[in-house]
Structure formats: C-alpha cells, structure tokens
Motif scaffolding. Sequence first.
Motif: not given
Length: 221
Positions: A27-47
């Motif tokens: 909480g004192a050192n919150a995780l950063p938002d990812p700099k490398v990520d997928e394009t936020p396009t509509p669809g259905s993916e799995t992880a």
Amino acid sequence: MRPNRVGMALSALAAAATLMVLTSASGANALPDPKVDETPTPGSETAVLGGGCFWGVEAVFEHVRGVSDVISGYAGGDADSATYREVSSGRTGHAESVRITYDPSQVTYGQLLKVFFEVAHDPTELNRQGPDRGTQYRSAIFYANEEQKRIAEAYIRQIDAAGVYPDPIVTQITPLAGFYTAEDYHQDYLPRHPTQPYILINDQPKLTELERRLPELYRSR
C-alpha cells in the motif's frame, strides 16, 4: 491437499498476518500500471494464472470489471489429465490455476496481471501461499501467445524496477499446454462457503483489498 481448515487455525492466522503485512507494505508502494499492454479492443480473451489455492484467486477475479467468467482448474503439468487427488500428490506438475475470460475493452491483460500481483497472491513466495505448501501452489503465468508472454515479462521487470517488494518475484512464465477444469465442488467455492474459517482468514481479505486498493477495477458480483 490443504491443511485441515478448522484444526490448523494457527497456520491460517499466521497466513492472515502475512497478508496484512504484504498489503500494508505494498500500500505504501503501490504497483504501477503496466507500461506494456494489449490494445483495449472489444472482444473475448482468456488468461490462465496460478497463485496458490484457486478458491481465493477465482473469487478475486470474479469481482474484476470486464471479467465474464472464472473457472478453477489445473495447468502446467506433464500429465495429460488432472484431478484434485492427482494434483494434491504434487507428482503431476500441475498448479492450481484459474482461467479468466475477459473483454479487453473493459480490462486489459496487463490490468489483470496488476490485480494478480497486488491482491490475488504473494508473487515472492516459492511453492507456497499462506498455509498451503507444494509446487501445486506455485505462482505462475501460463501464456497463450507471444503477446501475453511479452506483457508478463515486461510487467515483472517493471515491478522489480519499482522496488515494490522487498524480495524478488518468483512467478513462473510458461506456455499454456493445457487447462483441466477442477471438480464442480471447487467452483464458486467462496460464495458457497463464505463462513468457512479458511475462507474468512485467507480469502475474504483479498476481496476487501481489491475494492480498497483498486476501486477502478472492482465490481460487486
């Protein structure tokens, strides 16, 4: 597989204390938002992710915006089948995991990893989570394609560089060779057993932390 959830109260309390320390520190050192990520396009993916007992990990992602389905199961082993009894022996190589179906226009793969690392489990623990011990409880990312691999590797480097955790991340990044759905009684375990001591001590706090620390990604089920 796991310790007796009532009889091992002291182990569970120790796990809860560990979680409190972890969430306080991060909480004192919150995780950063990812700099490398997928394009936020509509669809259905799995992880597919493994982070200890799948009950709590499943429950966390069921409360994440943009997630339409979460299934508990087994991944990462050499055997061509997996059951609770087989995996609990520690000899199949599988890890308790969850398969998450999501819409990238609402929540990206990188954001799912942020939830995974920040509240779903402790990525610095090797072959254990809380009171649970064994390779079946290892921290693992099972990537389905090269893009997922690239995002996962980049985010771990980013977190390490940010110095969020005092210990190194030990999460495995391995190709997804197969996913085996767990038995029916493991699915939706937390909402069906909300007062079980193991759930109250180890898993309910994760939901509280998800809403508190990542409100932009949280949704009530």
